[in-house]
Write a protein that holds these residues in place. Structure first.
Motif, PDB file in Angstrom:
ATOM      1  N   PRO A 131       0.802  -1.229   0.000  1.00 29.62           N
ATOM      2  CA  PRO A 131       0.000   0.000   0.000  1.00 29.62           C
ATOM      3  C   PRO A 131       0.835   1.278   0.000  1.00 29.62           C
ATOM      4  CG  PRO A 131      -0.937  -1.597   1.520  1.00 29.62           C
ATOM      5  CD  PRO A 131       0.368  -2.162   1.068  1.00 29.62           C
ATOM      6  N   ALA A 132       1.996   1.243   0.622  1.00 31.93           N
ATOM      7  CA  ALA A 132       2.822   2.453   0.717  1.00 31.93           C
ATOM      8  C   ALA A 132       3.205   2.980  -0.658  1.00 31.93           C
ATOM      9  CB  ALA A 132       4.074   2.166   1.548  1.00 31.93           C
ATOM     10  N   HIS A 135       0.240   4.786  -2.295  1.00 30.78           N
ATOM     11  CA  HIS A 135       0.118   6.149  -1.754  1.00 30.78           C
ATOM     12  C   HIS A 135       1.192   7.050  -2.354  1.00 30.78           C
ATOM     13  CE1 HIS A 135      -2.959   5.839   1.425  1.00 30.78           C
ATOM     14  NE2 HIS A 135      -2.604   4.567   1.482  1.00 30.78           N
ATOM     15  N   ARG A 136       2.390   6.535  -2.438  1.00 31.61           N
ATOM     16  CA  ARG A 136       3.528   7.327  -2.929  1.00 31.61           C
ATOM     17  C   ARG A 136       3.334   7.781  -4.370  1.00 31.61           C
ATOM     18  NH1 ARG A 136       9.612   4.753  -2.718  1.00 31.61           N
ATOM     19  NH2 ARG A 136      10.641   6.229  -4.139  1.00 31.61           N
ATOM     20  N   THR A 139      -0.840   9.879  -4.477  1.00 35.23           N
ATOM     21  CA  THR A 139      -1.124  11.052  -3.644  1.00 35.23           C
ATOM     22  C   THR A 139      -0.608  12.354  -4.251  1.00 35.23           C
ATOM     23  OG1 THR A 139      -1.172   9.703  -1.631  1.00 35.23           O
ATOM     24  CG2 THR A 139      -0.846  12.068  -1.349  1.00 35.23           C
ATOM     25  N   THR A 144      -7.032  11.138  -3.120  1.00 38.12           N
ATOM     26  CA  THR A 144      -7.115  10.521  -1.802  1.00 38.12           C
ATOM     27  C   THR A 144      -7.044   9.024  -2.040  1.00 38.12           C
ATOM     28  OG1 THR A 144      -8.459  12.295  -0.879  1.00 38.12           O
ATOM     29  CG2 THR A 144      -8.539  10.174   0.241  1.00 38.12           C
ATOM     30  N   VAL A 145      -6.056   8.376  -1.427  1.00 39.29           N
ATOM     31  CA  VAL A 145      -5.745   6.986  -1.756  1.00 39.29           C
ATOM     32  C   VAL A 145      -6.162   6.062  -0.607  1.00 39.29           C
ATOM     33  CG1 VAL A 145      -3.922   5.364  -2.416  1.00 39.29           C
ATOM     34  CG2 VAL A 145      -3.791   7.767  -3.146  1.00 39.29           C
ATOM     35  N   GLU A 146      -6.931   5.051  -0.957  1.00 38.33           N
ATOM     36  CA  GLU A 146      -7.232   3.968  -0.030  1.00 38.33           C
ATOM     37  C   GLU A 146      -6.664   2.691  -0.627  1.00 38.33           C
ATOM     38  OE1 GLU A 146     -11.414   3.800   0.694  1.00 38.33           O
ATOM     39  OE2 GLU A 146     -11.551   5.904   1.315  1.00 38.33           O
ATOM     40  N   ALA A 147      -5.599   2.191  -0.023  1.00 37.59           N
ATOM     41  CA  ALA A 147      -4.939   0.982  -0.518  1.00 37.59           C
ATOM     42  C   ALA A 147      -4.870  -0.019   0.627  1.00 37.59           C
ATOM     43  CB  ALA A 147      -3.547   1.304  -1.047  1.00 37.59           C
ATOM     44  N   LEU A 169      -9.348   5.222  -5.424  1.00 33.06           N
ATOM     45  CA  LEU A 169      -8.850   6.584  -5.607  1.00 33.06           C
ATOM     46  C   LEU A 169     -10.036   7.533  -5.639  1.00 33.06           C
ATOM     47  CD1 LEU A 169      -6.332   5.884  -8.528  1.00 33.06           C
ATOM     48  CD2 LEU A 169      -5.808   5.958  -6.085  1.00 33.06           C
TER      49      LEU A 169
END
Length: 471
Positions: A131-132, A135-136, A139, A144-147, A169
């Motif tokens: 997930p990181a 986001h990287r 974003t 707005t990221v939901e992983a 997203l």
């Protein structure tokens, strides 16, 4: 594989116009590796969702492999390609939504040009880095990221997470930008492409990345993963972005072999040399007030603000989003009141007169004119030299003759360039403009000088004739 795109823009069913796919129809598109289907699970004025379902045929995919690269393992038939979003979904999306990716919509062009509320969902996405990394990558693009990491087996939590994530997203983004971002970033997240990469991959990356890749903080990671860690292609992509004057300062590193793009690869990037040349010329002219016309994300503005002789600095751009990038680069929100008084950001189109850009000692058009339609050049000339009338004007633009020195370059240096001048054409244009508006012009080269084709960048320095008045 499944991807959904939803909007709450009212009427939400306008999404059908933007995607060029009618909400009342189910449409199938044959691919070399399966079938892509577009349908609408919901279509009301309040909310509309378009779904792209890709049914991959692993047998057909295996049989399409080149004869010189056979694969005799069972993995070519038993794999995750039918269930997890990958570069194959990116390929299908590029084909099915090709017109939407271009930003064209005859019946709703104003809407196609605007950012609208979007929600994009991919239930299963291979994501190397977890997930990181999602986001990287997303974003910085305004999402707005939901992983959420998907466990290997929910019954056995001790096994840990799989390499897949559920991605959602949410943002206010232009639809064409969203689709192009997905086209690039799907294979980047997976760090794998399931198809042969040809010599035109760099051009594809620059086309899909236009307007967002150059300002992305992880541009080098994206290029490296998208191009399959092929060092030569990655260097070409990063060098071309730096060469274009985009938001890249250290993208080009000394070459390790002869496949590097630029003959001057061991020198400073051309983008840095161009900024150095413009700043030195402004100093030599004695300018204290400067307006950067078409300032982009503010790289030159940052250097002007850091240079004491320039007491009044302005930047203009037609894009409000680009000006937001510039404001963040300049840290306007943290500037002292005294420093903030030195800088002004203006949303302005260079083909329409704007009194706010008048009254400066010098103006800069750095890598801007080649993005203007030739039919609109006279309007730009009239606005800048006829109406704003700076004491001096610096214009930089690519030298088309030098393009033969760029390995892997086909066509112009950027997909948004409307033209590129050779040295004779640039001289004829600058002489005509200077004579028309009462300026004297001097031309210089920037970057490595090649005896046969000249320098990669050409610069014209216009200075207003001494007897001319602003009255």
């Amino acid at each position: 594989m499944l991807l959904t795109v939803s909007t709450t823009h009212r009427p939400a069913t306008d999404l059908g116009y933007l995607l060029h796919k009618h909400p009342d129809r189910v449409q199938e598109f044959r691919q070399s590796f399966g079938v892509a289907t577009v349908f609408y699970p919901e279509a009301t004025d309040e909310r509309c969702t378009a779904a792209l379902l890709l049914d991959v045929d692993p047998v057909r995919l295996a049989r399409s492999r080149a004869k010189e690269s056979p694969d005799f393992t069972l993995a070519q038939y038993v794999n995750d390609r039918s269930y997890a979003a990958s570069s194959l979904l990116g390929v299908a999306m590029a084909h099915v939504f090709s017109t939407a990716r271009s930003g064209r919509c005859t019946s709703r062009q104003e809407l196609a040009d605007r950012a609208i509320p979007l929600e994009i969902t991919i239930p299963v996405l291979p994501c190397r880095g977890g997930p990181a990394i999602a986001h990287r990558l997303f974003t910085p693009l305004g999402w707005t990221v939901e992983a959420e990491a998907i466990p290997l087996d929910e019954r056995f939590p001790e096994w840990g997470d799989s390499r897949y994530v559920r991605l959602r997203l949410i943002g206010v983004v232009r639809l064409a930008d969203a689709l192009n971002q997905l086209h690039v970033l799907l294979p980047v997240l997976d760090e794998s492409k399931h198809y042969w990469q040809g010599p035109d991959e760099v051009d594809k990356l620059l086309r899909s990345g236009e307007g967002w890749l150059a300002t992305h903080p992880d541009q080098d990671l994206i290029a490296r993963r998208y191009l399959g860690r092929r060092g030569a292609l990655t260097r070409i992509a990063l060098a071309r972005l730096a060469e274009l004057g985009d938001d890249v300062e250290d993208a080009v590193t000394p070459a390790e072999d002869e496949e590097a793009l630029q003959p001057e690869a061991a020198r400073a990037p051309l983008n840095t040399q161009r900024h150095d040349a413009v700043l030195e010329t402004l100093r030599s002219l004695g300018a204290t007030s400067v307006v950067d016309l078409g300032c982009g994300p503010g790289q030159l503005l940052a250097r002007l603000i850091a240079t004491p002789p320039f007491t009044r600095v302005a930047g203009t751009d037609v894009s409000a989003r680009t000006l937001q990038h510039a404001a963040r680069r300049l840290h306007l929100d943290r500037m002292s009141e005294r420093q903030a008084e030195r800088i002004t950001l203006l949303q302005s189109a260079l083909t329409y007169e704007d009194a706010r850009i008048a009254g400066y000692d010098a103006a800069v058009l750095m890598e801007v004119v080649e993005h203007v339609d030739p039919s609109r050049l006279e309007a730009l000339e009239r606005v800048v030299l006829g109406a704003a009338r700076p004491g001096a004007l610096l214009v930089t633009t690519p030298n088309r003759e030098y393009n033969v020195r760029y390995e892997g370059l086909s066509g112009m240096r950027h997909p948004d360039h409307r033209f590129e001048w050779d040295r004779a054409e640039f001289a004829a244009w600058s002489d005509r403009v200077a004579a028309t508006y009462g300026y004297t012009v001097e031309r210089r080269g920037i970057g490595h000088h090649d005896e046969e084709v000249g320098s990669p960048t050409q610069m014209a320095v216009f200075t207003r004739n001494g007897g001319d008045s602003d009255e």
